[in-house]
Design a protein around this motif. Sequence first.
Motif, short mmCIF file in Angstrom:
data_model
loop_
_atom_site.label_atom_id
_atom_site.label_comp_id
_atom_site.label_asym_id
_atom_site.label_seq_id
_atom_site.Cartn_x
_atom_site.Cartn_y
_atom_site.Cartn_z
N ALA A 119 0.83 -1.20 0.00
CA ALA A 119 0.00 0.00 0.00
C ALA A 119 0.87 1.26 0.00
CB ALA A 119 -0.91 0.00 1.22
N ASP B 2 3.80 1.54 -1.27
CA ASP B 2 4.32 1.69 -2.63
C ASP B 2 3.27 2.30 -3.53
OD1 ASP B 2 4.42 0.26 -5.53
OD2 ASP B 2 6.42 0.76 -4.81
N PHE B 3 2.05 1.80 -3.39
CA PHE B 3 0.92 2.30 -4.20
C PHE B 3 0.73 3.79 -3.92
CE2 PHE B 3 -3.90 1.46 -5.05
CZ PHE B 3 -3.75 1.88 -6.37
N ARG C 113 3.51 5.86 -5.49
CA ARG C 113 3.35 6.00 -6.94
C ARG C 113 2.25 7.00 -7.26
NH1 ARG C 113 1.59 1.47 -9.34
NH2 ARG C 113 1.21 0.27 -7.46
N GLU D 252 3.72 10.40 -6.73
CA GLU D 252 4.65 10.71 -7.81
C GLU D 252 3.88 11.02 -9.09
OE1 GLU D 252 7.85 7.77 -7.99
OE2 GLU D 252 8.31 8.57 -9.98
N GLY D 253 2.80 10.26 -9.30
CA GLY D 253 1.99 10.47 -10.50
C GLY D 253 1.40 11.85 -10.54
N ASN E 246 4.37 14.31 -11.12
CA ASN E 246 4.87 14.24 -12.50
C ASN E 246 3.90 14.88 -13.48
OD1 ASN E 246 6.96 12.82 -11.43
ND2 ASN E 246 6.44 10.86 -12.37
N THR E 247 2.60 14.57 -13.27
CA THR E 247 1.61 15.08 -14.22
C THR E 247 1.51 16.60 -14.12
OG1 THR E 247 0.40 13.01 -13.91
CG2 THR E 247 -0.77 14.80 -14.99
N ILE F 207 3.86 18.69 -13.21
CA ILE F 207 5.05 19.28 -13.86
C ILE F 207 4.92 19.20 -15.37
CG2 ILE F 207 7.53 18.95 -14.21
CD1 ILE F 207 7.65 18.06 -11.21
N ALA F 208 4.48 18.04 -15.87
CA ALA F 208 4.33 17.89 -17.32
C ALA F 208 3.34 18.92 -17.86
CB ALA F 208 3.85 16.48 -17.64
N GLN G 93 -6.05 13.79 -16.30
CA GLN G 93 -5.29 12.76 -15.58
C GLN G 93 -4.82 13.29 -14.24
OE1 GLN G 93 -2.32 10.82 -18.02
NE2 GLN G 93 -3.83 10.19 -19.54
N GLN H 75 -7.78 13.10 -11.89
CA GLN H 75 -8.03 11.68 -11.59
C GLN H 75 -6.97 11.16 -10.62
OE1 GLN H 75 -7.61 8.61 -14.79
NE2 GLN H 75 -9.83 8.36 -14.56
N LEU I 209 -7.49 9.56 -6.85
CA LEU I 209 -7.00 8.23 -6.47
C LEU I 209 -6.08 8.33 -5.26
CD1 LEU I 209 -6.97 5.20 -7.24
CD2 LEU I 209 -4.87 5.65 -8.49
N ILE J 256 -6.52 6.23 -1.77
CA ILE J 256 -5.49 5.36 -1.19
C ILE J 256 -5.18 5.82 0.23
CG2 ILE J 256 -3.12 4.52 -1.39
CD1 ILE J 256 -3.34 5.07 -4.42
N ASP K 213 8.08 15.46 -22.15
CA ASP K 213 7.31 15.22 -20.91
C ASP K 213 6.24 14.16 -21.12
OD1 ASP K 213 8.89 17.35 -20.01
OD2 ASP K 213 7.35 17.87 -18.54
N VAL L 149 5.69 10.85 -18.95
CA VAL L 149 4.40 10.51 -18.32
C VAL L 149 3.92 9.15 -18.83
CG1 VAL L 149 1.97 11.15 -18.17
CG2 VAL L 149 3.73 12.90 -17.92
N PHE M 239 5.96 6.41 -17.22
CA PHE M 239 5.61 6.29 -15.79
C PHE M 239 4.28 5.55 -15.65
CE2 PHE M 239 3.37 7.90 -12.04
CZ PHE M 239 4.27 7.56 -11.05
N CYS N 242 3.42 2.00 -13.83
CA CYS N 242 2.44 1.93 -12.75
C CYS N 242 1.39 0.86 -13.05
CB CYS N 242 1.75 3.29 -12.58
SG CYS N 242 2.77 4.45 -11.68
N LEU O 105 -7.74 -3.42 -0.76
CA LEU O 105 -6.55 -2.86 -1.41
C LEU O 105 -6.47 -3.40 -2.84
CD1 LEU O 105 -3.93 -1.26 -1.34
CD2 LEU O 105 -2.82 -3.19 -0.22
N LEU P 42 -8.85 -1.58 -5.04
CA LEU P 42 -8.38 -0.23 -5.39
C LEU P 42 -7.30 -0.31 -6.45
CD1 LEU P 42 -8.98 2.65 -4.69
CD2 LEU P 42 -7.31 2.56 -2.85
N MET P 43 -6.47 -1.34 -6.38
CA MET P 43 -5.45 -1.52 -7.42
C MET P 43 -6.10 -1.87 -8.75
SD MET P 43 -2.35 -3.49 -5.50
CE MET P 43 -1.27 -2.60 -4.40
#
Lengths: 128, 87
Positions: A23, A25-26, A29, A32-33, A36-37, A39-40, A56, A59, A63, A67, B13, B17, B20, B24, B40, B43-44
């Motif tokens: 969890a 790790d999830f 991520r 980070e997502g 990253n998004t 910044i992009a 995105q 979204q 998410l 989590i 970029d 993305v 990435f 994921c 969990l 959710l995944m």
Amino acid sequence: MNNDYLDPINALNMPEMADMTLAVDFLMRAKEGVRNTAIALTETVSPEARSLLRRQLSQGIALHQEITDLMMRKKWFHPYELTEQYQLDQLAAKNTIMIGQMNLFPDDTSRKGMFDRTPDEHVGGHQA
Amino acid sequence: MKPRTLAPHESMDLHEVLNFKTLCLAKSKLMQGLVFDQELKALMQKDVEQSIQAIQELQSVYESVPFQAPVPESRPEPILNDGGPLQ
């Protein structure tokens, strides 16, 4: 917990530890997502790409929220009670170091020859 | 005049993305087989479904980068064989 991966003591509450780790790790991520998004998006000029990344991004934020809520409910994450979080962090670090020191995998895992040719090619002749 | 291709910076970029998001998706899919907790896992699964759609959207926009090229069916040289270029 000790270094012997066959010792049943190590299986004690292993599912909770595994779930918590997966969890985290999830969650990482997801964080980070979002970053990253975002910044992009700030480097994107084309309208179509911008609208895609904006969708995105929202979204991803949703998410990340889900989590976080799940992890707090399951007591895998304590953003308010930092003493709890401290204990989880140290325990996870200790246990993961121990797992890191275990000899879990065979020495040679190259599995050479199992994937790089058709099954009978090396037999050759009419048996191939 | 709407330019045909994406600008350089946004193209790079998008590359980041897309990669990435691809990783994921792979990881969430892989981890579903490992988690014990069913909430969990659910959710995944949601992440997997959202990521698939997001990747498809990214792929189509990514087609208009200046360095676009036809995508081969599969990697021409097998990656694992002894003489392969990536040894």
